[in-house]
Write a protein that holds these residues in place. Structure first.
Motif, mmCIF file in Angstrom:
data_model
loop_
_atom_site.group_PDB
_atom_site.id
_atom_site.type_symbol
_atom_site.label_atom_id
_atom_site.label_comp_id
_atom_site.label_asym_id
_atom_site.label_seq_id
_atom_site.Cartn_x
_atom_site.Cartn_y
_atom_site.Cartn_z
ATOM 1 N N GLY A 1 0.822 -1.210 0.000
ATOM 2 C CA GLY A 1 0.000 0.000 0.000
ATOM 3 C C GLY A 1 0.854 1.257 0.000
ATOM 4 O O GLY A 1 0.540 2.246 -0.678
ATOM 5 N N HIS A 2 1.954 1.208 0.730
ATOM 6 C CA HIS A 2 2.862 2.361 0.815
ATOM 7 C C HIS A 2 3.529 2.651 -0.535
ATOM 8 O O HIS A 2 3.782 3.814 -0.868
ATOM 9 N N ILE A 3 3.803 1.620 -1.312
ATOM 10 C CA ILE A 3 4.364 1.818 -2.662
ATOM 11 C C ILE A 3 3.357 2.607 -3.511
ATOM 12 O O ILE A 3 3.719 3.582 -4.180
ATOM 13 N N GLN B 1 13.452 3.491 -7.510
ATOM 14 C CA GLN B 1 14.323 2.959 -6.457
ATOM 15 C C GLN B 1 13.590 2.846 -5.130
ATOM 16 O O GLN B 1 13.902 1.991 -4.302
ATOM 17 N N HIS B 2 12.609 3.705 -4.919
ATOM 18 C CA HIS B 2 11.793 3.599 -3.704
ATOM 19 C C HIS B 2 11.051 2.257 -3.695
ATOM 20 O O HIS B 2 11.111 1.508 -2.721
ATOM 21 N N GLU B 3 10.380 1.945 -4.781
ATOM 22 C CA GLU B 3 9.677 0.657 -4.858
ATOM 23 C C GLU B 3 10.669 -0.501 -4.750
ATOM 24 O O GLU B 3 10.396 -1.493 -4.070
ATOM 25 N N SER B 4 11.822 -0.360 -5.408
ATOM 26 C CA SER B 4 12.840 -1.419 -5.349
ATOM 27 C C SER B 4 13.216 -1.741 -3.909
ATOM 28 O O SER B 4 13.350 -2.905 -3.533
ATOM 29 N N GLN B 5 13.394 -0.712 -3.106
ATOM 30 C CA GLN B 5 13.823 -0.943 -1.722
ATOM 31 C C GLN B 5 12.721 -1.591 -0.894
ATOM 32 O O GLN B 5 12.981 -2.457 -0.059
ATOM 33 N N HIS B 6 11.471 -1.167 -1.126
ATOM 34 C CA HIS B 6 10.382 -1.826 -0.393
ATOM 35 C C HIS B 6 10.201 -3.267 -0.867
ATOM 36 O O HIS B 6 9.803 -4.138 -0.093
ATOM 37 N N SER B 7 10.499 -3.502 -2.131
ATOM 38 C CA SER B 7 10.443 -4.850 -2.671
ATOM 39 C C SER B 7 11.455 -5.753 -1.954
ATOM 40 O O SER B 7 11.160 -6.898 -1.617
ATOM 41 N N GLU B 8 12.638 -5.229 -1.688
ATOM 42 C CA GLU B 8 13.640 -6.016 -0.944
ATOM 43 C C GLU B 8 13.177 -6.253 0.487
ATOM 44 O O GLU B 8 13.349 -7.349 1.028
ATOM 45 N N THR B 9 12.579 -5.233 1.093
ATOM 46 C CA THR B 9 12.090 -5.418 2.463
ATOM 47 C C THR B 9 11.006 -6.493 2.498
ATOM 48 O O THR B 9 11.001 -7.342 3.394
ATOM 49 N N ILE B 10 10.109 -6.475 1.517
ATOM 50 C CA ILE B 10 9.080 -7.525 1.437
ATOM 51 C C ILE B 10 9.756 -8.903 1.388
ATOM 52 O O ILE B 10 9.346 -9.827 2.093
ATOM 53 N N PRO C 1 13.933 13.497 -2.204
ATOM 54 C CA PRO C 1 13.009 14.601 -2.458
ATOM 55 C C PRO C 1 12.459 15.235 -1.178
ATOM 56 O O PRO C 1 11.805 16.252 -1.266
ATOM 57 N N TYR C 2 12.710 14.638 -0.027
ATOM 58 C CA TYR C 2 12.225 15.227 1.230
ATOM 59 C C TYR C 2 13.235 14.919 2.331
ATOM 60 O O TYR C 2 14.013 13.965 2.231
ATOM 61 N N GLN C 3 13.215 15.747 3.354
ATOM 62 C CA GLN C 3 14.208 15.633 4.421
ATOM 63 C C GLN C 3 14.226 14.276 5.102
ATOM 64 O O GLN C 3 15.267 13.762 5.475
ATOM 65 N N GLY C 4 13.042 13.714 5.239
ATOM 66 C CA GLY C 4 12.927 12.440 5.946
ATOM 67 C C GLY C 4 13.461 11.262 5.160
ATOM 68 O O GLY C 4 13.500 10.148 5.666
ATOM 69 N N TYR C 5 13.867 11.481 3.921
ATOM 70 C CA TYR C 5 14.358 10.342 3.140
ATOM 71 C C TYR C 5 15.710 9.870 3.676
ATOM 72 O O TYR C 5 15.859 8.713 4.043
ATOM 73 N N SER C 6 16.695 10.759 3.707
ATOM 74 C CA SER C 6 18.016 10.391 4.257
ATOM 75 C C SER C 6 18.388 11.197 5.500
ATOM 76 O O SER C 6 18.910 10.670 6.465
ATOM 77 N N ARG D 1 24.231 3.629 -0.839
ATOM 78 C CA ARG D 1 24.410 3.515 0.613
ATOM 79 C C ARG D 1 23.092 3.097 1.260
ATOM 80 O O ARG D 1 22.072 3.741 1.074
ATOM 81 N N ASN D 2 23.160 2.042 2.044
ATOM 82 C CA ASN D 2 22.008 1.630 2.832
ATOM 83 C C ASN D 2 22.357 1.907 4.291
ATOM 84 O O ASN D 2 23.527 2.054 4.633
ATOM 85 N N TRP D 3 21.358 1.973 5.151
ATOM 86 C CA TRP D 3 21.667 2.266 6.549
ATOM 87 C C TRP D 3 20.674 1.609 7.490
ATOM 88 O O TRP D 3 19.480 1.563 7.204
ATOM 89 N N TYR D 4 21.181 1.065 8.558
ATOM 90 C CA TYR D 4 20.336 0.476 9.600
ATOM 91 C C TYR D 4 21.018 0.668 10.950
ATOM 92 O O TYR D 4 22.223 0.914 11.028
ATOM 93 N N HIS D 5 20.224 0.515 12.023
ATOM 94 C CA HIS D 5 20.790 0.507 13.373
ATOM 95 C C HIS D 5 21.732 -0.689 13.510
ATOM 96 O O HIS D 5 21.513 -1.734 12.885
HETATM 97 C C1 AVJ Z 1 17.308 2.879 3.167
HETATM 98 C C2 AVJ Z 1 16.234 0.764 3.142
HETATM 99 C C3 AVJ Z 1 16.625 1.883 5.220
HETATM 100 O O1 AVJ Z 1 13.395 1.003 3.853
HETATM 101 O O2 AVJ Z 1 13.473 2.378 5.506
HETATM 102 C C4 AVJ Z 1 12.025 3.448 1.836
HETATM 103 C C5 AVJ Z 1 14.532 3.130 2.302
HETATM 104 N N1 AVJ Z 1 13.053 5.157 2.571
HETATM 105 N N2 AVJ Z 1 11.133 4.450 1.943
HETATM 106 C C6 AVJ Z 1 13.843 2.012 4.401
HETATM 107 C C7 AVJ Z 1 13.232 3.888 2.237
HETATM 108 C C8 AVJ Z 1 11.756 5.495 2.396
HETATM 109 C C9 AVJ Z 1 14.943 2.810 3.721
HETATM 110 N N3 AVJ Z 1 16.272 2.089 3.814
#
Ligand code: AVJ
Ligand code: FE
Length: 417
Positions: A52-54, A131-140, A366-371, A399-403
């Motif tokens: 739904g978020h995609i 790329q946004h959809e791609s990343q959510h696709s990987e999370t799925i 495109p928005y501050q909350g992205y990175s 670059r990917n990022w996680y805790h």
């Molecule tokens: C970069 C993978 C940590 O999935 O939270 C998706 C990418 N940002 N929608 C995430 C992201 C906004 C982000 N990661």
């Protein structure tokens, strides 16, 4: 009149949007409502939410922001916006048919708008959206893995290569030395994320880096040596995490020699750090990783991918859920970097020692909350992509990022010295 170049761009966006969507949807054919709606882990939203978020993100950025249409499906805003509800409250979802309809209806309007959209001004946003959809696709993909892991008492991976059994099982691999000097870090192409920009030059002292990611066979020695019991290998935070989360092997661990040559997968940053200490090494910085994976010293030039400029394909690296699990670290000789590192892209994400920050001159998009909101010195950078990463997010500068405590993602590591 439209230029040929613009028309080429339009066709390429059209095809890529469709290809990306096809890959997303094939992940959820035959999904049951439990798997769709339940959280597999508190840190990750249910699969149905990602779908739904995609659609929501596409409707917001293309239909509202670019096309100027009124909000579409306003009843879904709170549910599917990233800042709508906490992750734990994203389980009351419409049935799969409705979510798929939502995706399809938005997509139809988006493709109609694409026919006449002013792409000179918008191409970057469209490339970002893919790329946004791609990343959510990987999370799925990894959330589905977590669901099957939760169901079983022990984790099994399917479709094992029989060939991986016959490969020699290496206990130790060589490192390669990268001599001191400058290289170019980052990416200024139209499809680069805000956090990859701007391109800048960095000088690094001589260092050594592993030719391959750390394998299961190598990691087993750490386990066997009591790695998870001995505080001496762990950072303070890592040891605290381990006491609160007593584990004795990686998350996606299978105790079988069949996996010996595969990269270890399902470790968090603390585990990667502890292993590196155990073997007398350390994690590479993200600059060290990127130089080893993209810089051609002879030519004084960087390439988009370790192997050059050819787009990823199934001979170059394990990506795009084409295989469906990790592969031996020696499986892709054609994918090695100019310096000679193997398996830099695809297979498993690789933890680096670096905190996620903005490069000097960073501008959010495109928005501050992205990175930008993650430049909090609490997130670690991962490089390289996994077997589930889509080709549109696969490049040496990504670059990917996680805790540092997250181990549910498809992550391993290689060491440096
Ligand atoms: C970069 C993978 C940590 O999935 O939270 C998706 C990418 N940002 N929608 C995430 C992201 C906004 C982000 N990661
Ligand atoms: Fe998102």
């Amino acid at each position: 009149m439209q230029s040929r170049l613009l028309q080429t761009c339009r066709v390429s966006l059209y095809n890529t949007l469709r290809e990306c969507r096809q890959r997303t949807l094939e992940l959820v054919t035959d999904i049951n409502s439990e798997t769709l709606c339940q959280q597999a882990h508190p840190d990750f939203s249910p699969v149905g939410w990602h779908l739904g978020h995609i659609a929501y993100t596409e409707a917001y950025w293309i239909l509202e922001h670019c096309a100027g249409l009124p909000p579409q499906f306003p009843q879904y805003h709170q549910l599917f916006a990233a800042n709508g509800l906490p992750k734990s409250q994203r389980q009351h979802l419409p049935p799969i048919e409705e979510i798929l309809d939502y995706l399809a209806i938005i997509r139809k309007q988006v493709l109609t708008y694409l026919e006449t959209a002013p792409l000179q001004q918008q191409e970057r946003l469209w490339r970002w959206l893919i790329q946004h959809e791609s990343q959510h696709s990987e999370t799925i993909t990894f959330v589905l893995q977590l669901h099957s892991l939760n169901k079983k008492s022990s984790y099994t991976r399917l479709n094992l290569f029989s060939s991986s059994l016959s490969l020699p099982h290496h206990k130790s691999f060589p490192m390669l030395e990268i001599s001191a000097g400058e290289f170019e870090m980052g990416n200024g192409n139209i499809d680069a994320q805000d956090n990859e920009r701007p391109v800048h030059r960095i000088y690094l002292n001589t260092y050594s880096i592993d030719v391959y990611p750390v394998t299961c066979l190598q990691y087993r020695e750490f386990i066997a040596a009591g790695g998870y019991q001995k505080q001496e290998f762990w950072t303070k935070e890592g040891w605290e995490w381990l006491q609160q989360n007593p584990v004795s092997h990686p998350l996606f661990w299978i105790e079988s020699p069949e996996w010996d040559n595969h990269p270890v997968c399902g470790v968090n940053w603390y585990e990667a750090e502890a292993y590196a200490k155990f073997v007398g090494k350390r994690l590479p910085t993200e600059a060290e990783w990127e130089k080893a994976g993209s810089w051609n010293q002879q030519l004084g030039k960087k390439s988009l991918y370790p192997w050059g400029e050819t787009e990823p394909n199934s001979k170059l690296c394990n990506h795009n859920t084409l295989v469906g699990h990790t592969t031996p670290v020696t499986a892709y000789p054609a994918g090695k970097s100019a310096y000679g590192c193997w398996d830099m892209l695809g297979n498993v994400w690789e933890w680096t020692s670096s905190c996620f920050t903005g490069y000097e001159g960073f501008e959010f998009y495109p928005y501050q909350g992205y990175s930008q909101v993650y430049f909090d010195h609490k997130h670690k950078v991962l490089k390289g992509g996994s077997w589930a990463t889509r080709p549109w997010g696969l490049r040496s500068s990504f670059r990917n990022w996680y805790h540092p405590w997250v181990r549910q993602i498809l992550a391993g590591f290689r060491c440096a010295k």
